[in-house]
Design an enzyme around this catalytic site. Structure first.
Site, PDB file in Angstrom:
ATOM      1  N   LYS A  65      -4.129  -4.968   7.967  1.00  0.00           N
ATOM      2  CA  LYS A  65      -4.405  -5.285   6.564  1.00  0.00           C
ATOM      3  C   LYS A  65      -5.331  -4.223   5.956  1.00  0.00           C
ATOM      4  CE  LYS A  65      -4.877  -9.584   5.461  1.00  0.00           C
ATOM      5  NZ  LYS A  65      -5.424 -10.962   5.330  1.00  0.00           N
ATOM      6  N   HIS A  69      -4.292  -1.596   2.629  1.00  0.00           N
ATOM      7  CA  HIS A  69      -4.960  -1.752   1.340  1.00  0.00           C
ATOM      8  C   HIS A  69      -5.931  -0.626   1.017  1.00  0.00           C
ATOM      9  CE1 HIS A  69      -3.379  -5.811   2.005  1.00  0.00           C
ATOM     10  NE2 HIS A  69      -3.348  -5.892   0.698  1.00  0.00           N
ATOM     11  N   HIS A  81       3.863  -2.668   1.522  1.00  0.00           N
ATOM     12  CA  HIS A  81       4.007  -3.772   2.465  1.00  0.00           C
ATOM     13  C   HIS A  81       4.528  -5.015   1.747  1.00  0.00           C
ATOM     14  CE1 HIS A  81      -0.083  -3.892   0.766  1.00  0.00           C
ATOM     15  NE2 HIS A  81      -0.006  -5.211   0.897  1.00  0.00           N
ATOM     16  N   ARG A 100     -10.525 -15.594  -7.998  1.00  0.00           N
ATOM     17  CA  ARG A 100     -10.786 -15.095  -6.663  1.00  0.00           C
ATOM     18  C   ARG A 100     -12.290 -14.984  -6.409  1.00  0.00           C
ATOM     19  NH1 ARG A 100      -6.332 -12.275  -4.370  1.00  0.00           N
ATOM     20  NH2 ARG A 100      -7.612 -10.526  -3.614  1.00  0.00           N
ATOM     21  N   LYS A 104     -13.943 -11.537  -1.911  1.00  0.00           N
ATOM     22  CA  LYS A 104     -12.680 -10.857  -1.669  1.00  0.00           C
ATOM     23  C   LYS A 104     -12.883  -9.336  -1.706  1.00  0.00           C
ATOM     24  CE  LYS A 104      -9.082 -12.853  -1.771  1.00  0.00           C
ATOM     25  NZ  LYS A 104      -8.268 -13.449  -0.686  1.00  0.00           N
ATOM     26  N   CYS A 116      -1.803 -15.639  -3.515  1.00  0.00           N
ATOM     27  CA  CYS A 116      -1.207 -14.314  -3.339  1.00  0.00           C
ATOM     28  C   CYS A 116      -1.635 -13.813  -1.962  1.00  0.00           C
ATOM     29  CB  CYS A 116      -1.699 -13.332  -4.396  1.00  0.00           C
ATOM     30  SG  CYS A 116      -1.965 -14.052  -6.031  1.00  0.00           S
ATOM     31  N   SER A 117      -0.664 -13.544  -1.096  1.00  0.00           N
ATOM     32  CA  SER A 117      -1.034 -13.128   0.256  1.00  0.00           C
ATOM     33  C   SER A 117       0.149 -12.441   0.926  1.00  0.00           C
ATOM     34  CB  SER A 117      -1.523 -14.336   1.071  1.00  0.00           C
ATOM     35  OG  SER A 117      -2.150 -13.905   2.269  1.00  0.00           O
ATOM     36  N   GLU A 177      -3.541  -2.082  -3.976  1.00  0.00           N
ATOM     37  CA  GLU A 177      -2.339  -2.841  -3.609  1.00  0.00           C
ATOM     38  C   GLU A 177      -1.102  -1.975  -3.811  1.00  0.00           C
ATOM     39  OE1 GLU A 177      -2.207  -5.592  -2.148  1.00  0.00           O
ATOM     40  OE2 GLU A 177      -3.790  -6.961  -2.799  1.00  0.00           O
ATOM     41  N   GLU A 179       2.887  -3.362  -3.144  1.00  0.00           N
ATOM     42  CA  GLU A 179       3.594  -4.473  -2.528  1.00  0.00           C
ATOM     43  C   GLU A 179       5.001  -4.678  -3.076  1.00  0.00           C
ATOM     44  OE1 GLU A 179      -0.203  -7.354  -1.522  1.00  0.00           O
ATOM     45  OE2 GLU A 179       0.878  -7.715  -3.388  1.00  0.00           O
TER      46      GLU A 179
END
Length: 255
Positions: A65, A69, A81, A100, A104, A116-117, A177, A179
């Site tokens: 992770k 990121h 990803h 959030r 975070k 969101c994950s 990010e 994605e």
């Protein structure tokens, strides 16, 4: 105290591996961060393996992770990803929005959709691609962890998979990010017990008040939520009971 906290939480993490919390400093230097600057829980979460994909959403491997990121200091690239975004509505058609937590790493203190994950490569079931089953299972797991929704209240088939969105954002220049984001809709009254390490605020918004509410938010939106709100969300929201007409499982929307 820290040891007792870890003793309580580490057993749960064997199942809920999607935790991503850390203490965020008031000022962040533009440098490649190391896991040592984060609290122990976050250091563990940064080792989780996301699913790397190409631009057509074909799985090509796995990376931590943290590696998925980090913004490359020279090119500004972030590794592509697989991810998901859940939009949760109650029986009255109101949409859940969360803020959030300040803990975070990516986009702290921002407003976004319900969850969101990422599906995790090390969880074999979450690598299943048929009917987006792995994504659905990951969404069930994360909704339980972030919002405290009991696992038995959500089943994979409860999620309506609408489409995929490809987006990128360099965030604060250190964490960002990139994605292929699976869009999942869910309309159901559920039990909520938000995890304060993940979520600092939860509220339900009415469709006819969305613009007014967003204008009054005390913090910005996450980039994915902002894009979806701008391009698709209102149309989908207006058609909660006939969403099948908007399903596009073959194409990836690129904003």
């Amino acid at each position: 105290m820290l040891a007792s906290r870890l003793n309580l939480l580490l057993p749960r993490m064997s199942w809920l591996r999607g935790c991503s919390t850390t203490v965020v400093g008031q000022q962040q230097q533009r440098q490649v961060p190391t896991e040592s600057v984060h609290d122990p829980l976050q250091a563990l979460a940064l080792k989780e393996q996301c699913i790397l994909v190409d631009a057509n959403d074909q799985a090509i491997g796995a990376a931590s992770k943290a590696d998925c990121h980090r913004v490359h200091p020279k090119s500004g690239d972030v590794r592509l990803h697989r991810a998901f975004s859940v939009f949760l509505f109650n029986a009255k058609g109101e949409m859940l929005v969360q803020k959030r937590s300040s803990h975070k790493i990516t986009f702290p203190n921002t407003y976004t959709n319900a969850c969101c994950s990422h599906p995790l490569h090390e969880i074999e079931q979450e690598r299943q691609e048929s009917n987006a089953l792995g994504i659905r299972l990951a969404a069930q797991r994360r909704l339980n962890y972030e919002l405290g929704i009991p696992m038995e209240e959500l089943q994979p088939q409860d999620f309506r998979y609408l489409t995929r969105i490809h987006y990128a954002d360099t965030g604060d220049g250190v964490w960002g990010e990139h994605e292929i984001d699976y869009i999942l809709f869910l309309q159901k009254d559920v039990t909520l017990q938000p995890n304060s390490n993940e979520v600092s605020e939860v509220r339900f918004l009415r469709r006819d008040k969305i613009d007014e509410a967003v204008a009054k938010f005390s913090a910005p939106l996450t980039p994915w939520f902002s894009l979806i709100l701008q391009h698709r969300l209102k149309l989908w929201w207006d058609n909660l009971h006939q969403l099948e007409q908007f399903e596009d499982l073959s194409n990836i929307q690129r904003f």
